[in-house]
Design a protein around this motif. Sequence first.
Motif, PDB file in Angstrom:
ATOM      1  N   GLU A  17       0.794  -1.210   0.091  1.00  0.00           N
ATOM      2  CA  GLU A  17       0.024   0.026   0.035  1.00  0.00           C
ATOM      3  C   GLU A  17       0.886   1.272  -0.107  1.00  0.00           C
ATOM      4  N   GLN A  18       1.810   1.147   0.775  1.00  0.00           N
ATOM      5  CA  GLN A  18       2.843   2.357   0.770  1.00  0.00           C
ATOM      6  C   GLN A  18       3.556   2.653  -0.641  1.00  0.00           C
ATOM      7  N   ASP A  19       3.904   1.539  -1.330  1.00  0.00           N
ATOM      8  CA  ASP A  19       4.716   1.455  -2.554  1.00  0.00           C
ATOM      9  C   ASP A  19       3.495   1.676  -3.771  1.00  0.00           C
ATOM     10  N   ASP A  20       2.161   1.408  -3.479  1.00  0.00           N
ATOM     11  CA  ASP A  20       1.101   1.267  -4.472  1.00  0.00           C
ATOM     12  C   ASP A  20       1.260   0.580  -5.655  1.00  0.00           C
ATOM     13  N   VAL A  21       1.625  -0.781  -5.250  1.00  0.00           N
ATOM     14  CA  VAL A  21       1.993  -1.975  -6.018  1.00  0.00           C
ATOM     15  C   VAL A  21       1.173  -3.328  -5.447  1.00  0.00           C
ATOM     16  N   PRO A  22       0.923  -4.189  -6.229  1.00  0.00           N
ATOM     17  CA  PRO A  22       0.221  -5.227  -5.710  1.00  0.00           C
ATOM     18  C   PRO A  22       1.087  -6.101  -4.686  1.00  0.00           C
ATOM     19  N   PRO A  23       0.592  -6.818  -3.836  1.00  0.00           N
ATOM     20  CA  PRO A  23       1.278  -7.281  -2.647  1.00  0.00           C
ATOM     21  C   PRO A  23       2.123  -8.340  -3.260  1.00  0.00           C
ATOM     22  N   PHE A  24       1.945  -9.266  -4.532  1.00  0.00           N
ATOM     23  CA  PHE A  24       2.935 -10.401  -4.624  1.00  0.00           C
ATOM     24  C   PHE A  24       3.910  -9.785  -5.650  1.00  0.00           C
ATOM     25  N   VAL A  25       3.798  -8.289  -5.811  1.00  0.00           N
ATOM     26  CA  VAL A  25       5.156  -7.774  -6.371  1.00  0.00           C
ATOM     27  C   VAL A  25       6.123  -7.675  -5.439  1.00  0.00           C
ATOM     28  N   VAL A  26       5.632  -7.533  -4.116  1.00  0.00           N
ATOM     29  CA  VAL A  26       6.687  -7.265  -3.118  1.00  0.00           C
ATOM     30  C   VAL A  26       7.233  -8.752  -2.854  1.00  0.00           C
ATOM     31  N   PHE A  27       6.538  -9.799  -2.471  1.00  0.00           N
ATOM     32  CA  PHE A  27       7.014 -11.234  -2.227  1.00  0.00           C
ATOM     33  C   PHE A  27       5.582 -11.918  -2.804  1.00  0.00           C
ATOM     34  N   SER A  28       5.830 -13.079  -3.070  1.00  0.00           N
ATOM     35  CA  SER A  28       4.846 -14.159  -3.515  1.00  0.00           C
ATOM     36  C   SER A  28       4.535 -14.911  -2.233  1.00  0.00           C
ATOM     37  N   ASP A  29       3.174 -15.448  -2.310  1.00  0.00           N
ATOM     38  CA  ASP A  29       2.895 -16.386  -1.008  1.00  0.00           C
ATOM     39  C   ASP A  29       4.032 -17.701  -0.814  1.00  0.00           C
ATOM     40  N   ALA A  30       4.668 -17.952  -2.008  1.00  0.00           N
ATOM     41  CA  ALA A  30       5.876 -18.992  -1.789  1.00  0.00           C
ATOM     42  C   ALA A  30       6.975 -18.449  -1.055  1.00  0.00           C
ATOM     43  N   SER A  31       7.320 -17.002  -1.453  1.00  0.00           N
ATOM     44  CA  SER A  31       8.377 -16.611  -0.648  1.00  0.00           C
ATOM     45  C   SER A  31       7.953 -16.598   0.815  1.00  0.00           C
ATOM     46  N   LEU A  32       6.751 -15.952   1.140  1.00  0.00           N
ATOM     47  CA  LEU A  32       6.379 -16.087   2.629  1.00  0.00           C
ATOM     48  C   LEU A  32       6.380 -17.344   3.446  1.00  0.00           C
ATOM     49  N   ALA A  33       5.799 -18.300   2.640  1.00  0.00           N
ATOM     50  CA  ALA A  33       5.829 -19.455   3.272  1.00  0.00           C
ATOM     51  C   ALA A  33       7.311 -20.305   3.507  1.00  0.00           C
ATOM     52  N   ASP A  34       8.066 -19.972   2.295  1.00  0.00           N
ATOM     53  CA  ASP A  34       9.550 -20.326   2.893  1.00  0.00           C
ATOM     54  C   ASP A  34       9.935 -19.283   3.962  1.00  0.00           C
ATOM     55  N   MET A  35       9.819 -18.178   4.200  1.00  0.00           N
ATOM     56  CA  MET A  35      10.420 -17.542   5.423  1.00  0.00           C
ATOM     57  C   MET A  35       9.728 -17.999   6.549  1.00  0.00           C
ATOM     58  N   ALA A  36       8.362 -18.497   6.468  1.00  0.00           N
ATOM     59  CA  ALA A  36       7.773 -18.896   7.700  1.00  0.00           C
ATOM     60  C   ALA A  36       8.275 -20.291   8.176  1.00  0.00           C
ATOM     61  N   ASN A  37       8.801 -21.006   6.976  1.00  0.00           N
ATOM     62  CA  ASN A  37       9.516 -22.305   7.218  1.00  0.00           C
ATOM     63  C   ASN A  37      10.880 -22.155   7.797  1.00  0.00           C
ATOM     64  N   LYS A  38      11.661 -21.534   7.311  1.00  0.00           N
ATOM     65  CA  LYS A  38      13.238 -21.449   7.578  1.00  0.00           C
ATOM     66  C   LYS A  38      13.660 -20.186   8.514  1.00  0.00           C
ATOM     67  N   CYS A  39      12.742 -19.486   8.722  1.00  0.00           N
ATOM     68  CA  CYS A  39      12.645 -18.398   9.805  1.00  0.00           C
ATOM     69  C   CYS A  39      14.102 -17.871   9.778  1.00  0.00           C
TER      70      CYS A  39
END
Length: 439
Positions: free
Chosen positions: A382-404
Amino acid sequence: LGQLKNHFPDVPIMGLTATADLATRADISLQLNLKAPFIFKGSFDRPNIRYNQVTKYKATDQVISFVKQQEGSGIIYCNSRSKVDDLAMALARKGINSAGYHAGLEPNIRDIIQRDFIQDKIDIIVATVAFGMGIDKSNVRFVLHFDLPRSIESYYQEIGRAGRDGMPAEALLLFDEKDTSRIKQWISSGENPERNAIELQKFAAMEAFGEAQTCRRQVLLNYFAEYSAGHCGNCDICLDPPKAFEGTVEAQKVLSCILRLKQSVASQYLIDVLRGKQLKKIIEQQHNELSTFAIGKDKSDAYWHNIINQLIHRGFIRVDITQNAVLKLTEEARPILQKSQDVQLAVPRLDMNFGNQKSWQTPDYDRALFAKLKHLRKKIAEQDDVPPFVVFSDASLADMANKCPESEVEFLDIHGVGQTKLSRYGERFISTISAHLNK
């Protein structure tokens, strides 16, 4: 376009298409006047998409039940604008964050709805096929077909808008035998007989997909000449194989009731009689005095609806769409009524709960952390006025939530992260991860 090769014989020409069966590929080469072209074909398989089919009954309630089980964005396709409006309103009344989209809306309204969907401000779009072309939203978690598409190509393109990030996604088809008769009539009413024949052939393949009792992915891939011998393990047929039962008595109950109702009623009225409902219209017609009245009272409406559909599919009943979809017996029904033939039917699938099915390669990650990372992603978008998946995909977030990851080096090991995203977003995401772990 076929003239281009004549005017520019030495200029290389490339034809591109998203989906095409063997006949369509040959037609493209012919129309573009390409002589023995090199054909490159990628795989049609999208193993992360799980295919489910459910008998369509009280469809709006089915959609609401399904949607409430899902997480993230989804698209629901209907074949008319009125259905889009009605279904979108029904979802809104249930507090579901959704919007309707079709060509009858003002262009600026369509633009706003599309933008809000891309930016995760709207979770679910209910739409005609007017929606989807050019939509590149990677985190669509499901596509639901409220109505049967007219071809495998259309179905494949529409479900292909789900799971583009490689994460598990759902494709649900609501299937009703009676819909097939109406669609065949619409196709046959076209002005070009040759075109009608092709469209009917394509629809027959779509109908076969909906009726499949074998791996649905096999049916889909085989249509595109990508033959697969093994079962996919990620469709309703593979995950919960149909169970057969001795259905002769059920079939006789339905067929004899149709006969006693003089083959003059549609399926719901038939079910009301079978279940012994004391409705005014039934009493007025004295159908409550029939010997078949209430012989099916121990089963639900949905159960009998499924049995009727199976008998239609097996050719024992036909739907007369010229007489308001009344049910009529075929000659094939005679031996069953005469008790000289047995019938094996499939145990009806009535459950809309897919939660117990194991998805293909379901990622193992911290759901609470994933939700926090998703919230951070939306805030940044919202700050950058871009779609959320442009920041990171769900796959990237899931990988972060896995590997921490808690360091820049560890963060670079995350799916979809390079130096640019590390420098742009790394600090904020690492901080959120650390705070979660130290809580």
